[in-house]
Enzyme design. Sequence first.
Site, short mmCIF file in Angstrom:
data_model
loop_
_atom_site.label_atom_id
_atom_site.label_comp_id
_atom_site.label_asym_id
_atom_site.label_seq_id
_atom_site.Cartn_x
_atom_site.Cartn_y
_atom_site.Cartn_z
N LYS A 42 0.82 -1.19 0.00
CA LYS A 42 0.00 0.00 0.00
C LYS A 42 0.87 1.26 0.00
O LYS A 42 0.41 2.34 -0.32
CB LYS A 42 -0.90 -0.01 1.25
CG LYS A 42 -1.76 -1.25 1.38
CD LYS A 42 -2.36 -1.30 2.80
CE LYS A 42 -3.00 -2.67 3.04
NZ LYS A 42 -3.41 -2.81 4.44
N GLU A 98 7.73 2.51 -6.07
CA GLU A 98 7.86 1.95 -4.71
C GLU A 98 8.02 3.05 -3.67
O GLU A 98 8.56 4.11 -3.97
CB GLU A 98 9.10 1.04 -4.65
CG GLU A 98 8.77 -0.44 -4.68
CD GLU A 98 8.29 -0.99 -3.34
OE1 GLU A 98 7.68 -0.25 -2.56
OE2 GLU A 98 8.54 -2.18 -3.09
N ASP A 102 14.51 -1.17 1.15
CA ASP A 102 15.20 -1.44 2.41
C ASP A 102 16.24 -2.53 2.14
O ASP A 102 17.32 -2.24 1.63
CB ASP A 102 14.12 -1.84 3.43
CG ASP A 102 14.63 -1.99 4.85
OD1 ASP A 102 15.52 -1.24 5.24
OD2 ASP A 102 14.11 -2.85 5.57
N LYS A 130 17.27 3.02 1.74
CA LYS A 130 18.17 2.90 2.90
C LYS A 130 19.36 2.07 2.44
O LYS A 130 19.38 0.86 2.61
CB LYS A 130 17.47 2.15 4.04
CG LYS A 130 16.37 2.89 4.74
CD LYS A 130 15.84 2.00 5.88
CE LYS A 130 14.54 2.49 6.42
NZ LYS A 130 13.90 1.51 7.33
N PHE A 151 13.55 3.47 11.12
CA PHE A 151 12.21 3.09 10.67
C PHE A 151 11.35 4.34 10.57
O PHE A 151 11.12 5.03 11.56
CB PHE A 151 11.57 2.06 11.60
CG PHE A 151 10.37 1.43 10.97
CD1 PHE A 151 10.50 0.36 10.09
CD2 PHE A 151 9.10 1.94 11.21
CE1 PHE A 151 9.40 -0.20 9.48
CE2 PHE A 151 7.98 1.38 10.59
CZ PHE A 151 8.14 0.31 9.73
N VAL A 152 10.91 4.65 9.35
CA VAL A 152 10.20 5.90 9.10
C VAL A 152 8.73 5.64 8.77
O VAL A 152 8.36 4.55 8.32
CB VAL A 152 10.86 6.71 7.96
CG1 VAL A 152 12.25 7.17 8.37
CG2 VAL A 152 10.92 5.89 6.66
N ASP A 158 3.81 3.08 6.66
CA ASP A 158 3.08 2.85 7.90
C ASP A 158 3.93 2.21 8.98
O ASP A 158 4.97 1.62 8.71
CB ASP A 158 1.91 1.90 7.62
CG ASP A 158 2.39 0.45 7.41
OD1 ASP A 158 3.24 0.25 6.52
OD2 ASP A 158 1.95 -0.45 8.13
N ARG A 164 0.13 6.52 7.61
CA ARG A 164 0.32 6.66 6.16
C ARG A 164 -0.09 8.04 5.67
O ARG A 164 0.35 8.51 4.63
CB ARG A 164 -0.52 5.62 5.41
CG ARG A 164 -0.12 4.17 5.65
CD ARG A 164 -0.85 3.27 4.65
NE ARG A 164 -0.81 1.86 5.03
CZ ARG A 164 0.19 1.03 4.72
NH1 ARG A 164 1.22 1.46 4.04
NH2 ARG A 164 0.14 -0.24 5.08
P1 IMP Z 1 12.58 -4.69 1.53
O1 IMP Z 1 12.00 -5.93 0.87
O2 IMP Z 1 13.42 -5.05 2.73
O3 IMP Z 1 13.33 -3.78 0.58
O4 IMP Z 1 11.37 -3.94 2.19
C1 IMP Z 1 10.57 -3.14 1.47
C2 IMP Z 1 9.27 -2.92 2.19
O5 IMP Z 1 9.40 -2.91 3.63
C3 IMP Z 1 8.78 -1.53 1.85
O6 IMP Z 1 8.04 -1.54 0.65
C4 IMP Z 1 7.97 -1.17 3.06
O7 IMP Z 1 6.66 -1.67 2.93
C5 IMP Z 1 8.67 -1.86 4.21
N1 IMP Z 1 9.60 -0.94 4.88
C6 IMP Z 1 10.95 -0.96 4.86
N2 IMP Z 1 11.48 0.02 5.61
C7 IMP Z 1 10.43 0.71 6.12
C8 IMP Z 1 10.32 1.87 6.98
O8 IMP Z 1 11.29 2.48 7.42
N3 IMP Z 1 9.05 2.27 7.27
C9 IMP Z 1 7.93 1.63 6.80
N4 IMP Z 1 8.00 0.56 5.98
C10 IMP Z 1 9.23 0.10 5.66
MG MG Z 2 6.23 -1.31 0.04
#
Ligand code: IMP
Ligand code: MG
Length: 182
Positions: A42, A98, A102, A130, A151-152, A158, A164
């Site tokens: 979302k 996106e 992360d 990040k 964590f933002v 969210d 959000r």
């Molecule tokens: P990844 O698969 O580790 O790159 O994670 C991506 C997903 O994790 C993002 O699309 C977010 O939904 C969630 N996410 C990662 N870091 C944060 C954060 O700091 N705040 C909120 N959601 C996050």
């Molecule tokens: Mg996401």
Amino acid sequence: MNDDIAEILITEEQLQRRVRELAAEISAAYAGKEPLLVAVLKGGVVFMADLMRHLTIHHAIDFMATSSYGAATESSGVVRILKDLEEPIEGLDVLVVEDIIDSGNTLDYLRRLLLARNPASLRIVALLSKPSRRRVDVPIDWIGFEIPDRFVVGYGLDFAERYRNLPFIAVLKPEAYARSVA
Ligand code: IMP
Ligand code: MG
């Protein structure tokens, strides 16, 4: 809700200015084309809604939803598709929108899945990244802001489905994170 905020990392003005810049670059990159923007639900919704209003090219939109197993603030590397695209993307210029990259797990999975459907091109725009958390090296075409490993929330992002709607990117007070999971 506003009492839960410890610090604003990116203000509304900074977000809006950067989104306009990205929209100008993306409009130029797709000149003469009509891309399909795919927002990842979302979190990507707020960003896409603002971005598309500044695009000067024709484009279509669609949505995908993914979920990764594991703890609330950590991605596990296992990704599930909860909602798929409405139409085939073969021959289309696809731009994935996106909220944040992360570990890179989600995007890496999504990228392979979409590439297997033979789009004419596949590019990625992420509002936030990040870099210090990256575990999978995913090529990202446009990044709004690089942020530290915190964590933002806000602007689509969210914590436990809350925050959000904040028009800026913020870090919550420790007690707000604790309260929501309690
Ligand atoms: P990844 O698969 O580790 O790159 O994670 C991506 C997903 O994790 C993002 O699309 C977010 O939904 C969630 N996410 C990662 N870091 C944060 C954060 O700091 N705040 C909120 N959601 C996050
Ligand atoms: Mg996401």
